[in-house]
Design a protein around this motif. Structure first.
Motif, PDB file in Angstrom:
ATOM      1  N   GLU A 158      -8.000 -65.498  29.101  1.00  8.40           N
ATOM      2  CA  GLU A 158      -8.392 -66.722  29.811  1.00  8.40           C
ATOM      3  C   GLU A 158      -8.585 -66.442  31.297  1.00  8.40           C
ATOM      4  O   GLU A 158      -9.565 -66.884  31.900  1.00  8.40           O
ATOM      5  N   GLU A 159      -7.653 -65.685  31.881  1.00  5.76           N
ATOM      6  CA  GLU A 159      -7.787 -65.311  33.296  1.00  5.76           C
ATOM      7  C   GLU A 159      -9.025 -64.449  33.520  1.00  5.76           C
ATOM      8  O   GLU A 159      -9.711 -64.579  34.524  1.00  5.76           O
ATOM      9  N   GLU A 175     -15.954 -67.364  37.950  1.00  6.34           N
ATOM     10  CA  GLU A 175     -16.184 -68.792  38.215  1.00  6.34           C
ATOM     11  C   GLU A 175     -16.189 -69.064  39.700  1.00  6.34           C
ATOM     12  O   GLU A 175     -15.603 -68.448  40.493  1.00  6.34           O
ATOM     13  N   GLY A 190     -11.776 -64.499  31.905  1.00  5.05           N
ATOM     14  CA  GLY A 190     -12.955 -65.365  31.884  1.00  5.05           C
ATOM     15  C   GLY A 190     -13.178 -66.141  33.154  1.00  5.05           C
ATOM     16  O   GLY A 190     -14.291 -66.551  33.465  1.00  5.05           O
ATOM     17  N   GLN A 191     -12.116 -66.327  33.931  1.00  5.00           N
ATOM     18  CA  GLN A 191     -12.203 -67.094  35.167  1.00  5.00           C
ATOM     19  C   GLN A 191     -12.617 -66.230  36.373  1.00  5.00           C
ATOM     20  O   GLN A 191     -12.873 -66.769  37.439  1.00  5.00           O
TER      21      GLN A 191
END
Length: 143
Positions: free
Chosen positions: A136-137, A143, A139-140
């Motif tokens: 999850e991290e 951003e 993927g960020q």
């Protein structure tokens, strides 16, 4: 030519060109920046031979030379810092890879730099986070 051969994964050509021109490389160097560039070439060639620990050592020595230089080489240092991040990640040392990547990212952030290597640093960090199971991290990161 040597660096370009390494970037194209043509390490045999790079090592041959290095061997043929090594005397000239050392004869015409003018200081720690040139010494750092030579160490970086050694590191890239070692990485091509899958000698990751040796490659990492050469990259760190190159960074140390630039850090001790009187000139401001911050972007060059952080660009080089991407290399040990990749090498340690390839060895499965994701924590070390993430730490190197974060150092580069922080420096690029401080300099407000749009340097292409900033994106490489983000990618290295994302790969390390993925390796650590922190998808999850990872993927960020962009951003």
């Amino acid at each position: 030519m040597i660096a370009l051969s390494c970037e194209c994964d043509n390490f045999h050509v790079a090592e041959n060109a290095f061997r043929v021109n090594v005397a000239k490389l050392y004869a015409y160097r003018s200081g720690s920046v040139d010494d750092a560039a030579i160490l970086s070439l050694h590191a890239a060639m070692a990485q091509g031979r899958n000698k990751y620990a040796e490659s990492e050592d050469f990259f760190h020595r190159s960074i140390q030379l630039l850090e001790s230089s009187a000139r401001d080489w911050e972007n060059n240092i952080e660009e080089l810092r991407n290399n040990p991040a990749m090498v340690t990640g390839a060895q499965g040392h994701y924590g070390e890879s993430l730490a190197e990547s974060q150092k580069a990212i922080a420096s690029f952030d401080r300099a407000n730099s749009g340097h292409l290597s900033f994106v490489i640093s983000l990618n290295n960090a994302a790969r390390a986070l993925t390796g650590l199971g922190r998808k999850e991290e990872a993927g960020q990161m962009f951003e």
